[in-house]
Design a protein around this motif. Structure first.
Motif, PDB file in Angstrom:
ATOM      1  N   THR A  72       0.770  -1.247  -0.005  1.00 26.10           N
ATOM      2  CA  THR A  72       0.151  -0.029  -0.010  1.00 26.10           C
ATOM      3  C   THR A  72       0.963   1.352   0.175  1.00 26.10           C
ATOM      4  OG1 THR A  72      -1.595  -1.161   1.315  1.00 26.10           O
ATOM      5  CG2 THR A  72      -1.843   1.173   1.096  1.00 26.10           C
ATOM      6  N   ALA A  73       2.168   1.111   0.613  1.00 25.70           N
ATOM      7  CA  ALA A  73       2.892   2.312   0.578  1.00 25.70           C
ATOM      8  C   ALA A  73       3.441   2.655  -0.648  1.00 25.70           C
ATOM      9  CB  ALA A  73       4.018   2.142   1.855  1.00 25.70           C
ATOM     10  N   TRP A  74       3.554   1.701  -1.590  1.00 27.19           N
ATOM     11  CA  TRP A  74       4.220   1.976  -2.757  1.00 27.19           C
ATOM     12  C   TRP A  74       3.189   3.005  -3.845  1.00 27.19           C
ATOM     13  CZ3 TRP A  74       8.446   1.270  -5.293  1.00 27.19           C
ATOM     14  CH2 TRP A  74       9.402   0.649  -4.625  1.00 27.19           C
ATOM     15  N   VAL A  75       1.762   3.026  -3.415  1.00 23.16           N
ATOM     16  CA  VAL A  75       0.899   4.108  -4.012  1.00 23.16           C
ATOM     17  C   VAL A  75       1.447   5.407  -3.747  1.00 23.16           C
ATOM     18  CG1 VAL A  75      -1.405   5.111  -4.208  1.00 23.16           C
ATOM     19  CG2 VAL A  75      -0.933   2.405  -3.562  1.00 23.16           C
ATOM     20  N   SER A  76       1.726   5.797  -2.547  1.00 24.89           N
ATOM     21  CA  SER A  76       2.187   7.146  -1.945  1.00 24.89           C
ATOM     22  C   SER A  76       3.587   7.529  -2.671  1.00 24.89           C
ATOM     23  CB  SER A  76       2.106   7.275  -0.677  1.00 24.89           C
ATOM     24  OG  SER A  76       0.917   7.409  -0.218  1.00 24.89           O
ATOM     25  N   SER A  77       4.651   6.304  -2.473  1.00 18.82           N
ATOM     26  CA  SER A  77       5.907   6.416  -3.031  1.00 18.82           C
ATOM     27  C   SER A  77       6.174   6.558  -4.426  1.00 18.82           C
ATOM     28  CB  SER A  77       6.552   5.111  -2.531  1.00 18.82           C
ATOM     29  OG  SER A  77       7.912   5.074  -2.915  1.00 18.82           O
ATOM     30  N   LEU A  78       5.116   5.811  -5.188  1.00 19.38           N
ATOM     31  CA  LEU A  78       4.983   5.947  -6.733  1.00 19.38           C
ATOM     32  C   LEU A  78       4.814   7.363  -7.107  1.00 19.38           C
ATOM     33  CD1 LEU A  78       5.536   4.060  -9.222  1.00 19.38           C
ATOM     34  CD2 LEU A  78       3.348   3.573  -9.184  1.00 19.38           C
ATOM     35  N   SER A  79       3.708   7.963  -6.410  1.00 18.40           N
ATOM     36  CA  SER A  79       3.208   9.256  -6.706  1.00 18.40           C
ATOM     37  C   SER A  79       4.397  10.359  -6.623  1.00 18.40           C
ATOM     38  CB  SER A  79       2.239   9.565  -5.920  1.00 18.40           C
ATOM     39  OG  SER A  79       1.613  10.735  -6.347  1.00 18.40           O
ATOM     40  N   MET A  80       5.144  10.173  -5.529  1.00 19.48           N
ATOM     41  CA  MET A  80       6.261  11.071  -5.240  1.00 19.48           C
ATOM     42  C   MET A  80       7.319  11.022  -6.279  1.00 19.48           C
ATOM     43  SD  MET A  80       6.234  11.174  -1.079  1.00 19.48           S
ATOM     44  CE  MET A  80       7.687  12.379  -0.868  1.00 19.48           C
ATOM     45  N   GLY A  81       7.731   9.739  -6.284  1.00 16.45           N
ATOM     46  CA  GLY A  81       8.894   9.008  -7.460  1.00 16.45           C
ATOM     47  C   GLY A  81       8.577   9.770  -8.725  1.00 16.45           C
ATOM     48  N   VAL A  82       7.715   9.336  -9.342  1.00 17.65           N
ATOM     49  CA  VAL A  82       7.045   9.734 -10.680  1.00 17.65           C
ATOM     50  C   VAL A  82       7.153  11.155 -10.782  1.00 17.65           C
ATOM     51  CG1 VAL A  82       5.429   9.668 -12.291  1.00 17.65           C
ATOM     52  CG2 VAL A  82       5.779   7.670 -11.086  1.00 17.65           C
ATOM     53  N   THR A  83       6.562  11.766  -9.923  1.00 18.26           N
ATOM     54  CA  THR A  83       6.432  13.422 -10.049  1.00 18.26           C
ATOM     55  C   THR A  83       8.114  13.908 -10.420  1.00 18.26           C
ATOM     56  OG1 THR A  83       4.696  13.577  -8.429  1.00 18.26           O
ATOM     57  CG2 THR A  83       6.078  15.657  -8.718  1.00 18.26           C
ATOM     58  N   LEU A  84       8.950  13.358  -9.590  1.00 19.52           N
ATOM     59  CA  LEU A  84      10.382  13.957  -9.851  1.00 19.52           C
ATOM     60  C   LEU A  84      11.102  13.087 -11.075  1.00 19.52           C
ATOM     61  CD1 LEU A  84      11.376  14.361  -5.966  1.00 19.52           C
ATOM     62  CD2 LEU A  84      10.610  16.138  -7.585  1.00 19.52           C
ATOM     63  N   ILE A  85      10.841  11.791 -11.039  1.00 18.69           N
ATOM     64  CA  ILE A  85      11.515  10.936 -12.281  1.00 18.69           C
ATOM     65  C   ILE A  85      11.336  11.470 -13.530  1.00 18.69           C
ATOM     66  CG2 ILE A  85      11.687   8.728 -13.312  1.00 18.69           C
ATOM     67  CD1 ILE A  85      11.581   7.489 -10.349  1.00 18.69           C
ATOM     68  N   VAL A  86       9.964  11.987 -13.914  1.00 17.58           N
ATOM     69  CA  VAL A  86       9.569  12.474 -15.234  1.00 17.58           C
ATOM     70  C   VAL A  86      10.261  13.759 -15.580  1.00 17.58           C
ATOM     71  CG1 VAL A  86       7.419  11.154 -15.115  1.00 17.58           C
ATOM     72  CG2 VAL A  86       7.464  13.530 -14.648  1.00 17.58           C
ATOM     73  N   GLY A  87      11.082  14.413 -14.595  1.00 19.66           N
ATOM     74  CA  GLY A  87      11.766  15.725 -15.103  1.00 19.66           C
ATOM     75  C   GLY A  87      12.291  15.822 -16.323  1.00 19.66           C
ATOM     76  N   PHE A 127      -1.964   2.383  -8.614  1.00 22.51           N
ATOM     77  CA  PHE A 127      -0.724   2.421  -9.039  1.00 22.51           C
ATOM     78  C   PHE A 127      -1.021   3.104 -10.341  1.00 22.51           C
ATOM     79  CE2 PHE A 127       1.028  -1.650  -6.996  1.00 22.51           C
ATOM     80  CZ  PHE A 127       1.143  -1.145  -5.721  1.00 22.51           C
ATOM     81  N   ILE A 128      -1.889   2.875 -11.230  1.00 23.01           N
ATOM     82  CA  ILE A 128      -2.043   3.532 -12.381  1.00 23.01           C
ATOM     83  C   ILE A 128      -2.721   5.150 -12.374  1.00 23.01           C
ATOM     84  CG2 ILE A 128      -3.037   3.226 -14.740  1.00 23.01           C
ATOM     85  CD1 ILE A 128      -3.207   0.202 -14.392  1.00 23.01           C
ATOM     86  N   THR A 129      -3.866   5.101 -11.884  1.00 19.96           N
ATOM     87  CA  THR A 129      -4.516   6.279 -11.705  1.00 19.96           C
ATOM     88  C   THR A 129      -3.872   7.411 -10.802  1.00 19.96           C
ATOM     89  OG1 THR A 129      -5.951   5.746  -9.986  1.00 19.96           O
ATOM     90  CG2 THR A 129      -6.759   5.289 -11.983  1.00 19.96           C
ATOM     91  N   PHE A 130      -3.257   7.061  -9.764  1.00 17.33           N
ATOM     92  CA  PHE A 130      -2.858   8.170  -8.898  1.00 17.33           C
ATOM     93  C   PHE A 130      -1.214   8.060  -8.593  1.00 17.33           C
ATOM     94  CE2 PHE A 130      -1.462   9.690  -4.674  1.00 17.33           C
ATOM     95  CZ  PHE A 130      -2.164  10.956  -4.548  1.00 17.33           C
ATOM     96  N   GLY A 131      -0.348   6.772  -8.834  1.00 14.35           N
ATOM     97  CA  GLY A 131       0.923   6.808  -9.012  1.00 14.35           C
ATOM     98  C   GLY A 131       1.414   7.370 -10.329  1.00 14.35           C
ATOM     99  N   LEU A 132       0.883   6.820 -11.286  1.00 10.37           N
ATOM    100  CA  LEU A 132       1.319   7.416 -12.831  1.00 10.37           C
ATOM    101  C   LEU A 132       0.831   8.513 -13.189  1.00 10.37           C
ATOM    102  CD1 LEU A 132       1.752   3.663 -14.311  1.00 10.37           C
ATOM    103  CD2 LEU A 132       3.607   5.015 -13.191  1.00 10.37           C
ATOM    104  N   ALA A 133      -0.665   8.302 -13.395  1.00 14.79           N
ATOM    105  CA  ALA A 133      -1.297   9.618 -14.021  1.00 14.79           C
ATOM    106  C   ALA A 133      -1.273  10.893 -13.213  1.00 14.79           C
ATOM    107  CB  ALA A 133      -2.767   9.159 -14.128  1.00 14.79           C
ATOM    108  N   ALA A 134      -1.710  10.811 -11.851  1.00 14.20           N
ATOM    109  CA  ALA A 134      -1.475  11.974 -11.122  1.00 14.20           C
ATOM    110  C   ALA A 134      -0.035  12.412 -10.925  1.00 14.20           C
ATOM    111  CB  ALA A 134      -1.901  11.823  -9.656  1.00 14.20           C
ATOM    112  N   GLY A 135       0.846  11.302 -10.672  1.00  9.27           N
ATOM    113  CA  GLY A 135       2.236  11.801 -10.573  1.00  9.27           C
ATOM    114  C   GLY A 135       3.001  12.401 -11.716  1.00  9.27           C
ATOM    115  N   PHE A 136       2.521  11.902 -13.000  1.00  9.26           N
ATOM    116  CA  PHE A 136       3.034  12.387 -14.200  1.00  9.26           C
ATOM    117  C   PHE A 136       2.604  13.757 -14.081  1.00  9.26           C
ATOM    118  CE2 PHE A 136       3.534  13.416 -18.823  1.00  9.26           C
ATOM    119  CZ  PHE A 136       4.767  12.918 -19.010  1.00  9.26           C
ATOM    120  N   GLY A 137       1.146  14.312 -14.003  1.00  8.05           N
ATOM    121  CA  GLY A 137       0.666  15.646 -14.009  1.00  8.05           C
ATOM    122  C   GLY A 137       1.344  16.452 -13.100  1.00  8.05           C
ATOM    123  N   SER A 138       1.544  15.939 -11.874  1.00  6.37           N
ATOM    124  CA  SER A 138       2.148  16.929 -10.958  1.00  6.37           C
ATOM    125  C   SER A 138       3.641  17.039 -11.571  1.00  6.37           C
ATOM    126  CB  SER A 138       2.430  16.020  -9.633  1.00  6.37           C
ATOM    127  OG  SER A 138       1.075  15.650  -8.840  1.00  6.37           O
ATOM    128  N   GLY A 139       4.386  16.150 -12.224  1.00  7.38           N
ATOM    129  CA  GLY A 139       5.661  16.536 -12.716  1.00  7.38           C
ATOM    130  C   GLY A 139       5.507  17.547 -13.581  1.00  7.38           C
TER     131      GLY A 139
END
Length: 511
Positions: A72-87, A127-139
């Motif tokens: 479950t923690a990977w959801v938050s971690s994925l969102s934070m990581g994707v936000t920065l990794i897509v830089g 993982f898809i909707t919040f970790g990837l989609a929202a994370g990429f939009g945040s980036g």
């Protein structure tokens, strides 16, 4: 390296490549620059603040889906990581579309990710909707906010970045309170739906990222004079399009004036044909300009990373990347695992009165402002302030496991919060290394390295705890890796000095 003309802090008179024709923009260090700081401030509230408050939703997800804490923690971690990794990839969008459009699109995507997550049936859906989609939009919204502040300021860049990034601390408080209230009143699904609506304010922040050269048309890839689009039925606009002007001269010329009444149907057909041709010409012209911008943006983005002008040929910048890979986890690990450490030390009652993570967040705000002000002093080097703050933070990480009282932990958390204020200096240091024209791509790489660190750091600390039943070793290991990153920054200038001295010696011997 190519940078979109809507983001450059200079007006171009003739040739954009001719540096002699550059003149400072009046909004630099003043005017709309402070609106840009306000816009970036709210971006940090909506993105970084909400991510730091995801612990509230993590509890709800554990109760809803009954999965392990690690999964479950990977959801938050994925969102934070994707936000920065897509830089680095966001740098391509900035080169092609500019900061304003990139931030607006990112706000829409981030909001969509929050809304779709409200209908999650399991953790993997998140993982898809919040970790990837929202994370990429945040980036997409985060990087333009940082880059534009750097381009609007020259003399007070460190202070401006410090003020804008304090939104992270304020956002942590505001979003935590908001999410707690929404979850209690409406449930976590409706809370995420409402948060998606709140995230649409990122589009407003993006709209405030006004081009520094308002007289330049951002659709012109060559940076020439702006195009003035006249009304569709304007004779001048048709005549300015080459063959279309000839088509209109016949029905509109003096020789056809006497026959205008008798040939009204033919004249109407000719005008309709001319109007259709004009619309088609404008469409083709727009498509051609867009194609040129995309091709040029991709070519310059590619050359910046892999070509002869690659940023990786700058060895000091490469050392900075290694530092970023190890640094961010030392800040994230305490933020994520301190609540459980407090429970292990049986300090929950004191921590409930004033949480240690709140101490980090509050002092983090002041640290960014103070370090920004100090770094802008004429007699102070930004690099010296940056390195001193890093040494203080790594020392605090080493000392934290030795503290077993609330007072001791509070002091160390205050040091962590203040010294981590060097995050506001990262864009300034990056610009000093690569120049303003490479800032978008370079800072994208740096936050990508930070994202990898944020993605892997907390799970690594949890894995160490599963083996040793202590968090002490996770802090020691992260601190050692952090120190290695700092050594990379210190050794590289020494190597350059030695090489320069050796080259001078060899040149003198040859003479």
């Amino acid at each position: 390296m190519y940078t979109s003309h809507e983001d450059i802090g200079y007006d171009f008179e003739d040739d954009p490549k001719d540096k002699k024709t550059l003149k400072p923009h009046p909004d630099i260090d003043g005017g709309w620059a402070w609106v840009m700081v306000l816009s970036s401030f709210f971006v940090h509230i909506l993105i970084m603040g909400s991510q730091m408050a995801l612990g509230v939703l993590n509890v709800e997800w554990l109760e809803e889906f009954h999965q392990s804490r690690g999964l479950t923690a990977w959801v938050s971690s994925l969102s934070m990581g994707v936000t920065l990794i897509v830089g680095p990839f966001i740098g391509l969008f900035i080169n092609t579309c500019g900061c304003r459009r990139t931030a607006i699109i990112g706000g829409l995507l981030n909001s969509l990710g929050w809304v779709l997550s409200a209908y999650a049936a399991n953790v993997y859906y998140l993982f898809i909707t919040f970790g990837l989609a929202a994370g990429f939009g945040s980036g997409m919204a985060y990087l333009p906010a940082v880059v534009m502040v750097g381009r609007y300021f020259q003399k007070r860049r460190a202070l401006a970045q410090g003020l804008s990034t304090t939104g992270t601390g304020f956002g942590t408080f505001l979003m935590t309170v908001l999410l707690k209230y929404l979850c209690a009143e409406y449930g976590w699904r409706n809370a995420m739906f409402i948060q998606g609506a709140v995230s649409l304010n990122l589009c407003v922040c993006g709209a405030l990222m006004r081009p520094l050269s308002p007289g330049m048309d951002c659709d012109d890839p060559e940076g020439k004079a702006p195009h003035h689009v006249l009304p569709a039925h304007s004779t001048e606009s048709v005549r300015s399009s080459g063959h279309l002007g000839e088509a209109e001269e016949k029905p509109g010329g003096p020789n056809t004036e006497d026959n205008s009444l008798g040939d009204a149907p033919a004249q109407a057909c000719q005008e309709k044909a001319a109007h259709t041709d004009m619309c088609a010409f404008r469409l083709l012209k727009t498509v051609s300009q867009l194609t040129m911008r995309v091709r040029k943006g991709f070519r310059d983005w590619y050359s910046g990373y892999f070509g002869t002008a690659s940023l990786f040929t700058n060895r000091m910048f490469v050392a900075f990347i290694f530092w970023a890979l190890f640094a961010y986890s030392s800040f994230v690990i305490p933020f994520i695992h301190l609540p459980e450490i407090v429970n292990l030390y049986k300090l929950s009652e004191q921590n409930d009165v004033f949480p240690l993570t709140s101490i980090i967040a509050i002092v983090h705000i002041f640290g960014k402002v103070v370090l920004g002000v100090v770094a802008d002093l004429p007699c102070i080097s930004v690099w010296n302030v940056f390195l001193m703050a890093n040494f203080t933070l790594v020392l605090s990480i080493f000392i934290l496991p030795l503290m077993h009282t609330y007072a001791g932990l509070a002091v160390i958390c205050a040091l962590i919060g203040f010294s981590s204020g060097y995050f506001s200096l990262m864009p300034v240091v990056t610009e000093d290394l690569v120049g303003i024209e490479h800032l978008a791509n370079a800072y994208g790489i740096i936050i990508c390295a930070n994202g990898i660190s944020a993605l892997l750091g907390p799970p690594f600390a949890g894995w160490i705890f599963d083996i040793t039943q202590k968090y002490d070793f996770s802090f020691y290991i992260s601190g050692l890796l952090y120190m290695v990153g700092i050594l990379f920054l210190l050794i590289q200038p020494c190597i350059q000095i030695i090489e320069q001295s050796r080259k001078k010696y060899m040149d003198g011997a040859n003479v």
